[in-house]
Design an enzyme around this catalytic site. Structure first.
Site, short mmCIF file in Angstrom:
data_model
loop_
_atom_site.label_atom_id
_atom_site.label_comp_id
_atom_site.label_asym_id
_atom_site.label_seq_id
_atom_site.Cartn_x
_atom_site.Cartn_y
_atom_site.Cartn_z
N ASP A 196 -68.04 84.34 8.43
CA ASP A 196 -67.26 84.74 9.58
C ASP A 196 -67.09 84.03 10.85
O ASP A 196 -68.21 83.59 10.72
CB ASP A 196 -67.50 86.53 9.46
CG ASP A 196 -67.18 87.47 10.62
OD1 ASP A 196 -65.55 86.50 11.36
OD2 ASP A 196 -67.37 88.63 11.01
N HIS A 233 -55.58 88.11 4.70
CA HIS A 233 -56.45 87.34 6.02
C HIS A 233 -56.45 86.35 7.20
O HIS A 233 -55.73 86.36 8.65
CB HIS A 233 -58.09 88.05 6.70
CG HIS A 233 -58.36 88.30 7.60
ND1 HIS A 233 -57.89 89.35 8.52
CD2 HIS A 233 -59.92 87.79 8.26
CE1 HIS A 233 -58.71 89.63 9.21
NE2 HIS A 233 -59.62 88.15 9.19
#
Length: 374
Positions: free
Chosen positions: A153, A226
């Site tokens: 992330d 995403h």
């Protein structure tokens, strides 16, 4: 106060601090009548950080404070920052980015959780009876910067000057130059459903390879991945960036596994566009597939002023300043009897108000009213 940056309130808060191994995220609502004490706490925040962190300076304790739109006019006799507003709910055909209450936000981080915990405790003690914690998340770095879904992330975070440019307000709002905006959302993951997907399908959802963290080429990337929906460009095709400081959190006994999204930016419009792409879809209906496994349960927007602003804040609104002065004068009416006077609230009603006049607990300040900013 003017510094070389051109910011009227000088040095920024530690928005650009290195990624932390541990963090605590606190969102609070402020009880009506407690604004003077909240201002005092914000002015003392840097001292609290030093007091807690001095034992282990190598562990990098820091705290970034943000102020919500609903509190600003109650706290300061000063215009709103140009793009400060309440978090706007975004409702798509299938998923919704909800808005939740929040007047104050504290982002505490360090290489060890005990420092964050002690600083959070001291902040909440200072605001006891004056503000209410509506969300608290103790978060941690998960392996090599991965989220609970198993993917790295923050790969696309800018660094150096690009990072500063991405998060720092400039000449577009000169009164608050040097500040930032921050959007926070607490996402809960359905790991049972997620882990039923083959790794190749998970990679299609995210837009990256799981093990290597290499981005899938554009001609192979799913349009509802995403990554595809989170790339925002201006009219000239330049990518607009934000700074993410996301961390994982969870409670195994409760079956709770999540990611705390925290995005800093010079304008909240970039993050809002990302969320519109995710929840509404681009084109509409083509929503981010990660939302089929990750649900936001909070949503707030805050302005992050500079450290200099917090050290020397604008004055209270006139009505609040007069009330605080009256309360302070009343506390000394007992002469030499030693009685401090009755400064207790006259009514005990529901806490957590976002706006004045709703019957929530009112507490007058016993401290000196803050001076107007020179």
């Amino acid at each position: 106060m003017e510094q070389e940056t051109g910011a009227p309130y000088g040095e920024a808060q530690q928005v650009l601090a290195p990624p932390a191994k541990a963090a605590i995220f606190l969102v609070l609502t402020v009880r009506t009548g407690s604004e003077p004490e909240v201002g005092d706490l914000l002015a003392d925040l840097s001292g609290l950080v030093r007091a807690v962190g001095f034992r282990y300076p190598e562990d990098g304790l820091s705290c970034v404070a943000g102020i919500g739109a609903g509190l600003w006019g109650r706290l300061y006799d000063a215009p709103l920052p140009a793009e400060l507003h309440g978090f706007r709910e975004i409702a798509g055909a299938t998923h919704t980015a909800i808005a939740t209450p929040g007047d104050l936000f504290f982002h505490l981080r360090a290489t060890r959780l005990d420092l964050c915990f002690e600083l959070a405790r001291q902040i909440v003690l200072r605001l006891e009876g004056r503000a209410d914690v509506v969300d608290e998340v103790q978060a941690f770095r998960y392996f090599d910067e991965r989220d609970m879904l198993g993917f790295v992330d923050g790969t696309e975070n800018p660094t150096g000057r690009a990072a500063a440019a991405a998060v720092t307000i400039g000449a577009e709002d000169p009164a608050y130059a040097g500040g930032s905006y921050v959007v926070v959302q607490k996402y809960l993951h359905d790991l049972t459903a997620w882990e039923k997907l083959p790794v190749e399908e998970q990679e299609r959802v995210i837009g990256r390879r799981k093990l290597s963290d290499i981005e899938i080429p554009d001609d192979q990337k799913a349009s509802n991945s995403h990554l595809a929906l989170n790339v925002i460009e201006d009219a000239d095709g330049n990518q607009l960036q934000i700074l993410r400081d996301n961390l994982a959190f969870g409670r195994i006994g409760e079956g709770e596994f999540g990611t705390y999204f925290i995005g800093y930016a010079a304008t909240p419009a970039v993050i809002e566009q990302m969320l519109e792409n995710m929840f509404i879809g681009k084109p509409p209906g083509n929503h981010d597939r990660i939302l089929d496994f990750s649900t936001p349960v909070t949503g707030c927007l805050f302005f992050v002023p500079t450290a200099g602003f917090l050290d020397d804040q604008p004055p209270l609104p006139a009505a609040m300043a007069a009330e605080a002065t009256d309360d302070s004068d009343d506390s000394g009416d007992s002469g030499d009897s030693g009685d401090s006077g009755d400064s207790s609230p006259t009514e005990d009603s529901s806490p957590g108000s976002l706006a004045p006049g709703d019957g929530s607990l009112g507490i007058g300040s016993l401290r000196t009213v803050r001076r107007p900013t020179p």
